[in-house]
Design an enzyme around this catalytic site. Structure first.
Site, mmCIF file in Angstrom:
data_model
loop_
_atom_site.group_PDB
_atom_site.id
_atom_site.type_symbol
_atom_site.label_atom_id
_atom_site.label_comp_id
_atom_site.label_asym_id
_atom_site.label_seq_id
_atom_site.Cartn_x
_atom_site.Cartn_y
_atom_site.Cartn_z
ATOM 1 C CB SER A 27 -0.966 -0.042 1.182
ATOM 2 O OG SER A 27 -2.037 0.861 1.001
ATOM 3 C CG ASP B 46 -6.519 -3.340 -3.597
ATOM 4 O OD1 ASP B 46 -7.184 -2.332 -3.276
ATOM 5 O OD2 ASP B 46 -5.279 -3.408 -3.471
ATOM 6 C CG HIS C 159 -5.678 -2.694 0.148
ATOM 7 N ND1 HIS C 159 -4.767 -2.517 -0.879
ATOM 8 C CD2 HIS C 159 -5.272 -1.872 1.154
ATOM 9 C CE1 HIS C 159 -3.872 -1.626 -0.514
ATOM 10 N NE2 HIS C 159 -4.143 -1.214 0.713
#
Length: 324
Positions: A170, A264, A298
């Site tokens: 991320s 995601d 995610h």
């Protein structure tokens, strides 16, 4: 998202920036981090046999080092292993190298590669806006590269400077890109970078990216953590493929791995990034790998480390690091 109310009471309870569940800011200046990750101490991990310790780098940053059993099996001739420098995610507003989820992940990853891992802690926004996270991460990487030759006994004895990898998820994937593009590393190429569900965005939606509230959330959070962003979400630090962004041919690494997840919202950006790297390298696909985890979202592997999909992802990253 911003300017919502938390109730009809004191005006100080008005939420002026709402990026739940990551962070909320109230008119009073109070910050709330609903899913702030608990920290755990370093030490011996019974499940993997990996040993860890913390090293303070400055009054506001530290690294957690991980030494797998493979490093110490041959005591007369210490084994030299790849050095994996990891940067945690959390939208630049939450997370730590000492967080329980990352501690579990780095123990597993150090053992699987095997590699000497360096998990980097950095200052968080909004108390310390971007570029503070980049600055701390750069300092930690430079320390790791120097420590592999002298400062730290684990890195000096077991770290192979010819096999240095960066990895992060991320916001940490974003940091990996930033460091791999940094002018200081163009002369000394890294072996590889692993971007896991990297946080990239842009003004114009691509692929199946949703518009509306998701778009506003991504834009708002980026401008919240980086008030000095030029061009909003098309700032090259958030959108490395934006017009005018530095060319990806300058990536200071031999190979690139981009990991995305089917569920995601960031997966289209991850794939677009990998495609742009291939184009920048003259169409050479052999050194750019994309791995997609199906049916998950995610950073799922941090939430469910024992799941089969998490093990599959970890194994693919370990193969990327260990492959000569």
């Amino acid at each position: 998202m911003s300017s919502s109310t938390a109730g009809a009471g004191d005006d100080n309870d008005v939420v002026i920036h709402d990026f739940a569940p990551l962070i909320l800011e109230y008119r009073s200046g109070r910050l709330e981090r609903p899913i702030a990750m608990p920290r755990v101490p370093p030490g011996l991990d019974p499940a993997t046999g990996v040993l860890s310790k913390d090293v303070t780098l400055s009054p506001h940053s530290f690294v957690r080092l991980y030494l797998p059993p493979a490093a110490t099996t041959a005591k007369k001739h210490p084994t030299k292993l790849p050095v994996l420098v990891y940067f945690h995610g959390g939208g630049f507003v939450i997370g730590s190298a000492g967080s329980a989820a990352y501690h579990r992940c780095l123990n597993d990853l150090a053992a699987a590669c095997p590699a000497v891992a360096v998990s980097v802690d950095y200052r968080l926004a909004p108390e310390h806006p971007v570029p503070a996270a980049y600055e701390d991460s750069l300092a930690a990487l430079k320390w790791a590269l120097s420590a592999a030759s002298d400062s730290d006994p684990w890195l000096a004895a077991h770290g192979d400077l010819s096999r240095v990898f960066l990895a992060g998820d991320s916001a940490g994937g974003n940091i990996c890109h930033h460091l791999a593009m940094h002018p200081e590393f163009r002369g000394a190429r890294l072996r590889g970078v692993v971007l896991i569900h990297p946080w990239f965005w842009g003004k114009e939606p691509i692929g199946g990216e949703p518009r509306g509230s998701t778009q506003k959330m991504q834009k708002g959070l980026w401008e919240f953590v980086c008030p000095g962003a030029v061009g909003g979400e098309d700032d090259p630090r958030m959108n490395p493929t934006a017009p005018g962004a530095p060319g990806l041919e300058n990536l200071a690494c031999e190979k690139v791995m981009v990991c995305v997840a089917e569920g995601d919202v960031l997966r289209w950006r991850g794939k677009a990034y990998a495609e742009a790297v291939v184009r920048a390298r003259g169409g050479d696909e052999a050194r750019v790998e994309v791995f997609e985890s199906e049916g998950v979202g995610h950073v799922f592997y941090l939430l469910e480390p024992a799941a089969e999909k998490a093990k599959e992802l970890l194994d693919r990253i370990a193969a990327f690091v260990s492959d000569e």
